[in-house]
Structures are given as C-alpha cells and as structure tokens.
Design a protein around this motif. Structure first.
Motif, PDB file in Angstrom:
ATOM      1  N   ARG A 102       0.839  -1.212   0.000  1.00  0.00           N
ATOM      2  CA  ARG A 102       0.000   0.000   0.000  1.00  0.00           C
ATOM      3  C   ARG A 102       0.867   1.253   0.000  1.00  0.00           C
ATOM      4  O   ARG A 102       0.548   2.243  -0.675  1.00  0.00           O
ATOM      5  N   SER A 103       1.960   1.229   0.733  1.00  0.00           N
ATOM      6  CA  SER A 103       2.866   2.379   0.780  1.00  0.00           C
ATOM      7  C   SER A 103       3.523   2.619  -0.572  1.00  0.00           C
ATOM      8  O   SER A 103       3.697   3.774  -0.991  1.00  0.00           O
ATOM      9  N   LYS A 106       1.043   4.294  -2.730  1.00  0.00           N
ATOM     10  CA  LYS A 106       0.924   5.697  -2.330  1.00  0.00           C
ATOM     11  C   LYS A 106       2.068   6.522  -2.936  1.00  0.00           C
ATOM     12  O   LYS A 106       1.851   7.602  -3.481  1.00  0.00           O
ATOM     13  N   LYS A 109       1.889   7.399  -6.677  1.00  0.00           N
ATOM     14  CA  LYS A 109       0.923   8.427  -7.085  1.00  0.00           C
ATOM     15  C   LYS A 109       1.562   9.800  -7.238  1.00  0.00           C
ATOM     16  O   LYS A 109       0.983  10.702  -7.827  1.00  0.00           O
TER      17      LYS A 109
END
Length: 195
Positions: A102-103, A106, A109
């Motif tokens: 997930r990091s 992130k 992006k």
C-alpha cells in the motif's frame, strides 16, 4: 413437589454462580495471557528492535533522479526477524507485506514534478512508517523496561480464539492489537500499521 422445585432452583442458582465465577476467572486468565504476549513482544523490541528496524523497507532515491521509491529488498528479512520473536501468527508476514505494498502504491501516485519539488524544498514523511515507531505505534518515547511494564489494556474483547485490544503506554499512545489463540498460546495477528 415444592421441595423438589426448591432443590432444583437452588441447584440452578449454584450452577449459574459457578459458571459466572469460572467465566470471570477465565477472562482474568485470558487478559493476563494476552498482556503477557504484549509484554513479551515489547521486551523483544527492547532487545532486538534496533537491529530489526535497520531491515525495515525504506524510501530511497532512484539513481540519477529525484524520484523516490520504497526499497523492498529487505522485506523478507524484516518480516522473518519479527516472526522470530515467537509472538506472532505465521501469516502475520502477509500483513507486513500488505502495508508496504500500500505504501508503494501511495508513493507511485506522486508525479516527477512532485519529486523535483521535494528535492528542492525538502520533504516530510511520505508513508506512515516514517512518522511513527512501528513497534510501539508512537513517536519518540524512551523505551525502557518500566515503560513496557506500564502498558495497559484500555479495551479488550475476547471472542473465542480471537481477541482485539487497545494497549495504552504510559505516555498515552494507543496501539491496536489483534490476537489469535493457537493451541494454548495467544499470538499477535496484527498491530499498529501491520493489520
């Protein structure tokens, strides 16, 4: 018949009292066992946390660029070190991997111009693990045996072979834990960022 009804009623009341007392004793035993798991983990962190933190995936700058990426090359060794504490369920490593996946998403992006601006102006934390201690889920306390001994349950829910808890440290930081009982041992199945 009245005597028999009285005897049956007294027997029922005695059974209910014994059942309630046994449940209360079991709850205290479970609470103690769960807190012991937390204390064992925090004790392990005092002894092995510094060396384990060195293995944690870190944000790194790409060679010849301002672009940043999450270096995951040490993720397996990091997860293995945590699991080796003996305080975790085997599948805990998937929670660790999920957090760093997930990091990475992130980080991906951000645009190249975002990275250029960060290189020029500096940057703050980009992922949650840069902003807090991932083991205690807090910021910069002085970890000592007394600090660990002061940890308490703010909330504890036991549901069969699983439990959830909010552990509060002496400086009032909260760390959410999930547990699963395997054989007779309560093991951590998730905590802080790794859930």
């Amino acid at each position: 018949t009245m005597l028999l009804n009285r005897v049956l009623l007294m027997a029922f009341a005695l059974t209910l009292t014994l059942s309630t007392n046994t449940h209360a004793a079991t709850s205290q035993a479970q609470k103690a066992a769960l807190m012991q798991t937390v204390q064992n983990f925090y004790g392990w962190v005092l002894k092995h946390g510094a060396e384990t933190r060195k293995l944690e995936p870190r944000i790194t700058q790409a060679s010849g660029s301002t672009r940043l990426f999450l270096d995951m090359s040490s993720l397996d060794r990091y997860s293995d070190a945590i699991i080796a504490s003996g305080c975790f369920v085997p599948e805990f490593r998937s929670h660790v991997a999920h957090f760093y996946d997930r990091s990475t998403q992130k980080l991906n992006k951000y645009s190249q111009s975002d990275f250029d601006e960060m290189a020029k102006d500096g940057r703050g934390p980009l992922i949650d693990s840069e902003d807090i201690d991932v083991f205690f889920c807090s910021q910069e306390p002085e970890y000592t045996h007394a600090y660990i001994a002061g940890a308490r349950f703010k909330k504890l829910d036991v549901m069969g072979d699983t439990a959830t808890a909010v552990v509060v440290t002496p400086d009032k930081w909260k760390n959410n834990f999930t547990f699963r009982k395997i054989k007779d041992a309560w093991l951590i199945s998730g905590f802080c960022l790794y859930k």
